[in-house]
Design an enzyme around this catalytic site. Structure first.
Site, PDB file in Angstrom:
ATOM      1  CG  ASP A   1      68.111  95.679  14.694  1.00 15.60           C
ATOM      2  OD1 ASP A   1      68.207  96.789  15.232  1.00 15.60           O
ATOM      3  OD2 ASP A   1      67.946  94.619  15.326  1.00 15.60           O
TER       4      ASP A   1
ATOM      5  CG  MET B   1      71.821 100.608  13.359  1.00 13.01           C
ATOM      6  SD  MET B   1      72.103  98.918  13.936  1.00 13.01           S
ATOM      7  CE  MET B   1      70.499  98.221  13.566  1.00 13.01           C
TER       8      MET B   1
ATOM      9  N   GLY C   1      75.491  96.849  14.796  1.00  7.08           N
ATOM     10  CA  GLY C   1      75.953  96.145  13.604  1.00  7.08           C
ATOM     11  C   GLY C   1      75.705  94.648  13.639  1.00  7.08           C
TER      12      GLY C   1
ATOM     13  CG  ASP D   1      69.140  97.337  20.099  1.00  5.26           C
ATOM     14  OD1 ASP D   1      69.228  96.111  20.236  1.00  5.26           O
ATOM     15  OD2 ASP D   1      69.052  97.912  18.993  1.00  5.26           O
TER      16      ASP D   1
ATOM     17  N   GLY E   1      72.791  92.841  23.805  1.00  5.37           N
ATOM     18  CA  GLY E   1      73.259  92.046  24.943  1.00  5.37           C
ATOM     19  C   GLY E   1      72.251  91.909  26.071  1.00  5.37           C
TER      20      GLY E   1
ATOM     21  N   GLY F   1      67.443  90.074  21.115  1.00  6.74           N
ATOM     22  CA  GLY F   1      67.593  89.287  19.896  1.00  6.74           C
ATOM     23  C   GLY F   1      67.996  87.856  20.185  1.00  6.74           C
TER      24      GLY F   1
HETATM   25  C1  DX5 Z   1      72.543  95.524  16.958  1.00  6.56           C
HETATM   26  C2  DX5 Z   1      71.040  95.591  16.823  1.00  6.56           C
HETATM   27  C3  DX5 Z   1      70.305  94.848  17.862  1.00  6.56           C
HETATM   28  C4  DX5 Z   1      70.558  93.377  17.878  1.00  6.56           C
HETATM   29  C5  DX5 Z   1      70.397  92.928  19.292  1.00  6.56           C
HETATM   30  O1  DX5 Z   1      73.107  96.401  16.041  1.00  6.56           O
HETATM   31  O2  DX5 Z   1      70.628  96.954  16.893  1.00  6.56           O
HETATM   32  O3  DX5 Z   1      68.909  95.122  17.789  1.00  6.56           O
HETATM   33  O4  DX5 Z   1      69.706  92.629  17.060  1.00  6.56           O
HETATM   34  O5  DX5 Z   1      70.767  91.590  19.365  1.00  6.56           O
HETATM   35  P1  DX5 Z   1      71.201  90.903  20.705  1.00  6.56           P
HETATM   36  O6  DX5 Z   1      70.029  90.924  21.640  1.00  6.56           O
HETATM   37  O7  DX5 Z   1      71.568  89.528  20.256  1.00  6.56           O
HETATM   38  O8  DX5 Z   1      72.372  91.682  21.267  1.00  6.56           O
HETATM   39 ZN    ZN Z   2      68.479  97.440  17.117  1.00  3.21          ZN
END
Ligand code: DX5
Ligand code: ZN
Length: 214
Positions: free
Chosen positions: A34, A67, A141, A174, A176, A196
């Site tokens: 990310d 991002m 984010g 991607d 939650g 994540g």
């Molecule tokens: C959020 C990122 C995700 C994030 C996901 O902006 O794009 O890739 O790391 O993390 P979890 O799985 O904790 O929601």
């Molecule tokens: Zn991501």
């Protein structure tokens, strides 16, 4: 084939190599990376040097999620930093088709990302060129946010379009992702599930990985 992509945003940055190796050992072959610029999203993560550093430690697939505002200005450097797949947000550029061309000309897989409020319609004419489409299931984010359940309908709609038109892009989700939401997304047609905080926070990652795909 359905896959879990650990998001290294949730790794221990002081021990990135250790965390990557640990995940390799339990069978992970794709990592989600990310990149946040503090402009397109209200957070800053890391850039080229970190990607190059971990690239030298593993030959697994790197999926880079940009991002960043104006991806057309930086995307080639991310391709050259050792990413195998690069995705960028439709909301971040007026030159999406050009960005796809740059990624493809670099020999990498191209993906486009839709924020929760963005309709599939906005990438309709680009779908035939894409290797994957990322449906954000949280606001981009930050890691550790709650899954937005309305996105299940979007995944279903995208899978339906893919089927009707005979497109070949993969569907990635991607944000939650946990044991419960992973199943819901896969049932709607998602192929690649970024995870994540749930995976990195697990006591037993190997067991959790199995549960995430069950
Ligand atoms: C959020 C990122 C995700 C994030 C996901 O902006 O794009 O890739 O790391 O993390 P979890 O799985 O904790 O929601
Ligand atoms: Zn991501």
């Amino acid at each position: 084939m359905k896959k879990i992509l650990p998001s290294i945003l949730s790794a221990d940055f002081a021990n990135l190599e250790r965390d990557v190796r640990e995940l390799e050992q339990i069978g992970i072959d794709m990592f989600h990376i990310d990149v946040m610029d503090g402009n397109f999203v209200p957070n800053i993560s890391f850039g080229f040097p970190i990607i190059e550093a971990i690239r030298s430690k593993t030959d697994k697939i790197f999926d880079c999620h940009l991002m960043i505002a104006r991806p057309e200005e930086y995307v080639e450097r991310f391709c050259n930093a050792g990413c195998d797949m690069v995705s960028f947000h439709i909301e971040a550029t007026n030159h999406a088709d050009r960005v796809i061309q740059i990624i493809k000309n670099s020999g990498k897989k191209a993906g486009m990302v839709l924020n929760p409020q963005t309709p599939i319609e906005s990438v309709k004419y680009l779908l035939p060129k894409l290797d994957y489409v990322l449906i954000m299931t949280v606001n981009p984010g930050f890691g550790g946010q709650k899954f937005i359940p309305e996105m299940l309908e979007k995944i279903e709609e995208l899978a339906k379009i893919r089927e009707e038109k005979g497109y070949s892009f993969l569907i990635q989700v991607d944000g939650g992702v946990n044991v419960e939401t992973s199943k819901l997304c896969r049932d709607k047609g998602a192929d690649l599930l970024v995870c994540g905080s749930f995976l990195f926070g697990a006591e037993d990652k190997e067991k959790t990985l199995g549960e995430l795909l069950r």
